[in-house]
Design a protein around this motif. Structure first.
Motif, PDB file in Angstrom:
ATOM      1  N   LEU A  11      11.914  -7.003   7.256  1.00 28.64           N
ATOM      2  CA  LEU A  11      10.636  -6.869   6.548  1.00 28.64           C
ATOM      3  C   LEU A  11      10.789  -6.223   5.174  1.00 28.64           C
ATOM      4  CD1 LEU A  11       8.295  -5.630   9.427  1.00 28.64           C
ATOM      5  CD2 LEU A  11       8.113  -7.798   8.179  1.00 28.64           C
ATOM      6  N   GLU A  12      11.905  -5.541   4.946  1.00 30.90           N
ATOM      7  CA  GLU A  12      12.081  -4.735   3.744  1.00 30.90           C
ATOM      8  C   GLU A  12      12.542  -5.564   2.549  1.00 30.90           C
ATOM      9  OE1 GLU A  12      13.593  -0.905   6.388  1.00 30.90           O
ATOM     10  OE2 GLU A  12      14.970  -1.867   4.983  1.00 30.90           O
ATOM     11  N   PRO A  13      11.883  -5.393   1.395  1.00 30.45           N
ATOM     12  CA  PRO A  13      12.411  -6.027   0.186  1.00 30.45           C
ATOM     13  C   PRO A  13      13.659  -5.271  -0.271  1.00 30.45           C
ATOM     14  CG  PRO A  13      10.505  -4.695  -0.360  1.00 30.45           C
ATOM     15  CD  PRO A  13      10.642  -4.661   1.146  1.00 30.45           C
ATOM     16  N   PRO A  14      14.468  -5.876  -1.143  1.00 31.97           N
ATOM     17  CA  PRO A  14      15.648  -5.158  -1.644  1.00 31.97           C
ATOM     18  C   PRO A  14      15.237  -3.944  -2.473  1.00 31.97           C
ATOM     19  CG  PRO A  14      15.326  -7.199  -2.851  1.00 31.97           C
ATOM     20  CD  PRO A  14      14.330  -7.199  -1.729  1.00 31.97           C
TER      21      PRO A  14
ATOM     22  N   LYS B 236       7.623  -6.850  -1.609  1.00 29.68           N
ATOM     23  CA  LYS B 236       7.334  -8.003  -0.758  1.00 29.68           C
ATOM     24  C   LYS B 236       5.841  -7.997  -0.481  1.00 29.68           C
ATOM     25  CE  LYS B 236       9.979  -9.427   2.651  1.00 29.68           C
ATOM     26  NZ  LYS B 236      10.650  -9.611   3.959  1.00 29.68           N
ATOM     27  N   ILE B 237       5.212  -9.164  -0.617  1.00 30.35           N
ATOM     28  CA  ILE B 237       3.783  -9.301  -0.344  1.00 30.35           C
ATOM     29  C   ILE B 237       3.636 -10.291   0.806  1.00 30.35           C
ATOM     30  CG2 ILE B 237       1.536  -9.961  -1.276  1.00 30.35           C
ATOM     31  CD1 ILE B 237       2.751  -9.335  -4.092  1.00 30.35           C
ATOM     32  N   MET B 238       2.967  -9.847   1.866  1.00 28.60           N
ATOM     33  CA  MET B 238       2.799 -10.684   3.050  1.00 28.60           C
ATOM     34  C   MET B 238       1.323 -10.710   3.470  1.00 28.60           C
ATOM     35  SD  MET B 238       5.951  -9.373   5.449  1.00 28.60           S
ATOM     36  CE  MET B 238       5.172  -7.791   5.682  1.00 28.60           C
ATOM     37  N   TYR B 239       0.925 -11.822   4.044  1.00 27.19           N
ATOM     38  CA  TYR B 239      -0.380 -11.910   4.691  1.00 27.19           C
ATOM     39  C   TYR B 239      -0.111 -12.166   6.168  1.00 27.19           C
ATOM     40  CZ  TYR B 239      -4.873 -13.449   6.307  1.00 27.19           C
ATOM     41  OH  TYR B 239      -6.032 -13.558   7.023  1.00 27.19           O
TER      42      TYR B 239
ATOM     43  N   THR C 170       9.293   0.482  12.032  1.00 25.59           N
ATOM     44  CA  THR C 170       9.365   1.328  10.841  1.00 25.59           C
ATOM     45  C   THR C 170      10.095   0.538   9.776  1.00 25.59           C
ATOM     46  OG1 THR C 170       9.575   3.286  12.258  1.00 25.59           O
ATOM     47  CG2 THR C 170      10.164   3.559   9.946  1.00 25.59           C
ATOM     48  N   THR C 171       9.701   0.720   8.525  1.00 26.41           N
ATOM     49  CA  THR C 171      10.447   0.166   7.402  1.00 26.41           C
ATOM     50  C   THR C 171      10.703   1.294   6.418  1.00 26.41           C
ATOM     51  OG1 THR C 171       8.396  -0.509   6.317  1.00 26.41           O
ATOM     52  CG2 THR C 171       9.560  -2.195   7.603  1.00 26.41           C
ATOM     53  N   ARG C 172      11.778   1.163   5.673  1.00 26.03           N
ATOM     54  CA  ARG C 172      12.094   2.154   4.636  1.00 26.03           C
ATOM     55  C   ARG C 172      11.366   1.733   3.359  1.00 26.03           C
ATOM     56  NH1 ARG C 172      17.861   2.354   6.749  1.00 26.03           N
ATOM     57  NH2 ARG C 172      17.979   4.456   7.581  1.00 26.03           N
TER      58      ARG C 172
ATOM     59  N   ILE D 263       1.635  -5.079   1.153  1.00 28.02           N
ATOM     60  CA  ILE D 263       2.507  -5.018  -0.009  1.00 28.02           C
ATOM     61  C   ILE D 263       3.515  -3.914   0.256  1.00 28.02           C
ATOM     62  CG2 ILE D 263       2.631  -4.670  -2.501  1.00 28.02           C
ATOM     63  CD1 ILE D 263      -0.414  -5.478  -2.518  1.00 28.02           C
ATOM     64  N   LEU D 264       4.796  -4.288   0.381  1.00 27.85           N
ATOM     65  CA  LEU D 264       5.866  -3.345   0.704  1.00 27.85           C
ATOM     66  C   LEU D 264       6.750  -3.145  -0.531  1.00 27.85           C
ATOM     67  CD1 LEU D 264       5.086  -4.992   3.379  1.00 27.85           C
ATOM     68  CD2 LEU D 264       7.200  -4.082   4.276  1.00 27.85           C
ATOM     69  N   HIS D 265       7.063  -1.897  -0.810  1.00 32.16           N
ATOM     70  CA  HIS D 265       7.914  -1.569  -1.962  1.00 32.16           C
ATOM     71  C   HIS D 265       9.055  -0.674  -1.501  1.00 32.16           C
ATOM     72  CE1 HIS D 265       9.334  -0.213  -5.818  1.00 32.16           C
ATOM     73  NE2 HIS D 265       8.975   1.030  -5.576  1.00 32.16           N
ATOM     74  N   THR D 266      10.277  -1.060  -1.863  1.00 29.98           N
ATOM     75  CA  THR D 266      11.445  -0.229  -1.622  1.00 29.98           C
ATOM     76  C   THR D 266      11.859   0.359  -2.952  1.00 29.98           C
ATOM     77  OG1 THR D 266      12.178  -1.710   0.154  1.00 29.98           O
ATOM     78  CG2 THR D 266      13.801  -0.167  -0.734  1.00 29.98           C
ATOM     79  N   PRO D 267      11.719   1.677  -3.118  1.00 31.54           N
ATOM     80  CA  PRO D 267      12.114   2.274  -4.398  1.00 31.54           C
ATOM     81  C   PRO D 267      13.599   2.044  -4.687  1.00 31.54           C
ATOM     82  CG  PRO D 267      10.852   3.831  -3.084  1.00 31.54           C
ATOM     83  CD  PRO D 267      11.170   2.669  -2.197  1.00 31.54           C
ATOM     84  N   ALA D 268      13.927   1.946  -5.974  1.00 32.66           N
ATOM     85  CA  ALA D 268      15.328   1.738  -6.385  1.00 32.66           C
ATOM     86  C   ALA D 268      16.111   3.021  -6.140  1.00 32.66           C
ATOM     87  CB  ALA D 268      15.383   1.358  -7.860  1.00 32.66           C
TER      88      ALA D 268
END
Length: 149
Positions: free
Chosen positions: A54-57, A62-65, A91-93, A144-149
Motif C-alpha cells: 500500500l505504501e508509495p515510495p 499514492k491516491i486510492m479510492y 499499518t503503513t509507514r 491519500i498516502l504519503h511516505t516522507p523522503a
C-alpha cells in the motif's frame, strides 16, 4: 466536517489523538504537518509489520479510492493480502489523509472505534487500523498516502 487525528500511544497502540467538528466556511485549514514529525512516528513502526504494497515510495504519494460494501452483504473471507490480519487490520509507514466520500464507515483502532460519515476526514500517522461498513448502504473512501523522503 469531523476531523479525526490518529496516533500511537506509549504502549504502541493506535488511538484517537483528537476528534473535532470543524466549522466549514469558504476556506479552512484541515491539517498542517511537518515531515520531521511524521518521519519520527514512521521510524517507530517495526520492520516486517506493514502492508508494504500500500505504501508509495519514499517521497511519493499514492491516491486510492476504496468502495466499501456493507458487512452484512459480504460473502466469504476477507482477502488474504500481505500485512493484513484476518480482521483487515494493517499499518503503513505513511502519513494518510482519508476522506469519506459518501455513506458511513467505522474506523477500528487498537483502543477504540470511530463512526465517520460522508464529508469526514481522518489524518492517520502510521497507525494500525481497519475499516468496516457497518451500515446497510454503500460507502466510499478516498485515501491519500504519503511516505516522507
Amino acid at each position: 466536517m469531523k476531523r479525526v487525528i490518529t496516533g500511537v500511544n506509549d504502549e504502541g497502540k493506535s488511538y484517537v489523538v483528537s476528534s473535532e467538528e470543524l466549522e466549514v466556511e469558504l476556506f479552512i485549514d484541515v491539517h498542517n504537518f511537518t515531515p520531521d514529525h511524521v518521519r519520527s512516528i514512521i521510524g517507530d513502526v517495526e520492520d516486517g509489520t506493514t502492508a508494504e504494497w500500500l505504501e508509495p515510495p519514499a517521497g511519493g504519494i499514492k491516491i486510492m479510492y476504496i468502495a466499501h460494501t456493507p458487512v452484512s452483504q459480504m460473502t466469504g473471507p476477507p482477502p488474504d493480502l500481505p500485512g493484513l490480519d484476518e480482521e483487515g487490520f494493517h499499518t503503513t509507514r505513511t502519513f494518510d489523509v482519508d476522506y469519506v466520500t459518501h455513506g458511513e464507515l467505522t474506523m477500528l483502532l487498537d483502543t477504540e472505534k470511530v463512526v465517520l460519515r460522508g464529508g469526514d476526514v481522518v489524518i492517520q500517522q502510521a497507525t494500525r487500523h481497519a475499516w468496516r461498513n457497518e451500515s446497510e448502504e454503500q460507502a466510499g473512501l478516498l485515501a491519500i498516502l504519503h511516505t516522507p523522503a
